[in-house]
Design an enzyme around this catalytic site. Structure first.
Site, PDB file in Angstrom:
ATOM      1  N   GLU A   1      -5.341  -8.355  -0.947  1.00 39.17           N
ATOM      2  CA  GLU A   1      -6.180  -8.159   0.410  1.00 39.17           C
ATOM      3  C   GLU A   1      -7.537  -7.845   0.275  1.00 39.17           C
ATOM      4  O   GLU A   1      -7.849  -7.065  -0.685  1.00 39.17           O
ATOM      5  CB  GLU A   1      -5.433  -6.804   1.165  1.00 39.17           C
ATOM      6  CG  GLU A   1      -4.029  -7.120   2.071  1.00 39.17           C
ATOM      7  CD  GLU A   1      -3.764  -6.181   2.659  1.00 39.17           C
ATOM      8  OE1 GLU A   1      -4.820  -5.124   3.184  1.00 39.17           O
ATOM      9  OE2 GLU A   1      -2.474  -6.129   3.221  1.00 39.17           O
TER      10      GLU A   1
ATOM     11  N   GLU B   1       0.760  -1.159  -0.032  1.00 33.86           N
ATOM     12  CA  GLU B   1       0.203   0.092   0.127  1.00 33.86           C
ATOM     13  C   GLU B   1       0.620   1.137  -0.313  1.00 33.86           C
ATOM     14  O   GLU B   1       0.647   1.977   0.994  1.00 33.86           O
ATOM     15  CB  GLU B   1      -1.086   0.216   1.420  1.00 33.86           C
ATOM     16  CG  GLU B   1      -1.954  -1.297   1.182  1.00 33.86           C
ATOM     17  CD  GLU B   1      -2.802  -1.167   2.113  1.00 33.86           C
ATOM     18  OE1 GLU B   1      -2.837  -0.681   3.214  1.00 33.86           O
ATOM     19  OE2 GLU B   1      -3.998  -1.957   2.105  1.00 33.86           O
TER      20      GLU B   1
HETATM   21  C1  GLC Z   1      -3.397  -2.962   5.337  1.00 32.01           C
HETATM   22  C2  GLC Z   1      -2.850  -2.541   6.636  1.00 32.01           C
HETATM   23  C3  GLC Z   1      -3.128  -3.482   7.647  1.00 32.01           C
HETATM   24  C4  GLC Z   1      -4.696  -3.474   7.966  1.00 32.01           C
HETATM   25  C5  GLC Z   1      -5.251  -3.695   6.697  1.00 32.01           C
HETATM   26  C6  GLC Z   1      -6.676  -3.392   6.928  1.00 32.01           C
HETATM   27  O1  GLC Z   1      -2.999  -3.916   5.041  1.00 32.01           O
HETATM   28  O2  GLC Z   1      -1.228  -2.563   6.449  1.00 32.01           O
HETATM   29  O3  GLC Z   1      -2.331  -3.122   9.085  1.00 32.01           O
HETATM   30  O4  GLC Z   1      -4.860  -4.251   8.818  1.00 32.01           O
HETATM   31  O5  GLC Z   1      -4.837  -3.135   5.796  1.00 32.01           O
HETATM   32  O6  GLC Z   1      -7.065  -2.281   7.260  1.00 32.01           O
END
Ligand code: GLC
Length: 454
Positions: free
Chosen positions: A289, A172
């Site tokens: 993610e 990110e």
């Molecule tokens: C990103 C952040 C992580 C967080 C996730 C969800 O990866 O680095 O720490 O928990 O997003 O917000």
């Protein structure tokens, strides 16, 4: 004389018949010797498809500080649940010297080696990234050299590792790490990695927190082993409700019910990535993610997770759920159990039908089975009928994975709809024995009558 001759002929024929039939029966392979038909074993494509992040562990300031310490067994738990990929976020910047040559601590490297090895041992594609390098987001110019030097060390350390180990440059990028600044740095990082790892998969993502809206600005170097990642938390007010690390934190209580509007919002954003990839030589996409925080209700989380995962899959996008056993956790580390709603949403249970074809006998075991399990087909008897008997001879339609337990039982591996055919053969032994006895009786009667006359 004539009667005696006929009698001997009948006896001889009967004996010959019995010998003939039983040797035919012996020629048949026994159940235990019979090999299941061989078949092409499935080619393991090694492609990323469904993964999970082991988050809040190695990207915490120190492992365990955020409640997660990576236990060796996590990798088999993940593998057995149906995932093929693990992403391991790592805060290298907390373990490297602040000044040149920015040496990464050997003890930390050793810990990462161990974690990677455990993951690779399970046959999981293993992604290591650089996570929470917050300083480079605030001041890219003064941290660029340190960033590149850390990658030089990581690349050197793992240059001989299997190809299932992937590198992801930076989680990110945001803040001062704008599209153009990031494009420049990522190019340099890739050329450093390429010196020691010419064909390793390298994952890069756009600025603005790996947003799909910034893909357009991402400059992807010419390299066949680049994968492009984006993160997906839409709608943020739902996925991050009550998140303590977000300021202001979206209020809790927001549901995701799956209305057409809600679904279209997700489809539209995934289409941005999909269309972008089509315009860029179909470059491999990776949704590195996605997830909904545990402050949202479980029903909405599962519904959202299932919808996003399936929509990504429809577009050929591999994904990695955020995350394994912490605040978004699909796995409950205390109860040592998956949260079934989330696991089902991520890796839907697939069932196939196992059926049996047979002309004789009764059996149990036909029905629906979960993919990867074994169905036990058991016949009640192996011999039926009188005086001509039917003997259960063998099963047809078996694969190498199937297991023959005994002459009436077979365990069928469920990887698709399966049909097992029971093949029976006729057995005349009893009939012949009866004929023989009959012939003997008749012969005796004839002899007695003959003698009486004589
Ligand atoms: C990103 C952040 C992580 C967080 C996730 C969800 O990866 O680095 O720490 O928990 O997003 O917000």
């Amino acid at each position: 004389m004539m009667v005696r001759g006929t009698f001997s002929l009948v006896i001889l024929t009967t004996i010959l018949c019995i010998i003939g039939f039983s040797s035919h029966a012996l020629k048949e392979d026994s159940f235990n010797d019979r090999k299941a038909s061989t078949f092409m074993s499935q080619i393991n494509s090694r492609k990323m498809f469904r993964g999970i992040n082991i988050g809040n562990a190695l990207e915490a300031p120190t492992e365990g500080a955020w409640g997660v310490y990576i236990r060796d067994e996590y990798f088999s738990i993940i593998k057995n649940a149906g995932f093929d990929t693990v992403r391991i976020p790592i805060r290298w910047s907390a373990h490297a010297k602040q000044s040149k040559p920015y040496t990464i601590a050997e003890s930390f490297f050793k810990r990462v080696d161990h974690v990677i090895n455990k993951s690779l041992e399970q046959g999981l594609i293993t992604i290591i990234n650089m996570h929470h390098y917050d300083e480079i987001m605030q001041n890219p110019t003064s941290h660029k050299e340190r960033f590149l030097e850390m990658w030089r060390q990581i690349a050197e350390r793992y240059k001989d590792y299997p190809e299932d180990l992937y590198f992801e440059l930076l989680n990110e990028p945001h803040g001062e790490l704008t599209d153009s600044v990031w494009n420049q740095i990522l190019k340099e990082a890739i050329s450093i990695i390429r010196k020691t790892n010419p064909i390793r998969k390298i994952i890069i993502g756009p600025a603005n927190w790996n947003s799909v809206y910034n893909l357009e600005m991402l400059e992807v170097p010419e390299d066949p082993n680049i994968i492009v990642t984006f993160h997906f938390y839409t709608p943020f007010e739902f996925t991050h409700q009550g998140a303590e690390w977000v300021n202001p934190s979206p209020p809790v209580g927001r549901k995701w019910t799956g209305t057409e509007d809600e679904k279209n919002q997700i489809r539209r954003e995934l289409d941005i990535a999909y269309e972008w990839s089509k315009r860029h030589d179909n470059i491999t996409l990776f949704m590195g993610e996605f997830g909904a925080y545990s402050k949202a209700d479980m029903e909405s989380r599962a519904r959202w997770t299932c919808f996003v995962a399936r929509e990504a899959e429809k577009r050929g996008i591999a994904w990695c759920y955020w995350e394994f056993c912490s605040g978004f956790g699909a796995y409950d580390p205390i109860r040592k159990k998956w949260r079934e709603e989330l696991l089902d949403a991520l890796v839907p249970r697939v069932e196939f039908y196992v059926s049996v074809e047979t002309d004789h006998g009764s059996f149990t075991g036909e029905g629906w089975y979960e993919k990867g399990s074994y169905a036990t087909i058991r016949f009640e008897e192996v011999k039926i009928g009188f005086p001509i008997a039917y003997i259960l001879d063998h099963f047809e339609g078996l694969k190498a994975e199937d297991r023959i337990v005994d002459e009436k039982t077979v365990e069928v591996y469920v990887d698709e709809d399966r049909v097992v055919k029971a093949v029976w053969r006729k057995d005349y032994t009893l009939l012949i024995l009866l004929i023989f006895i009959l012939v003997c009786i008749i012969s005796c009667v004839v002899i007695i009558l003959y003698r009486k006359r004589g």
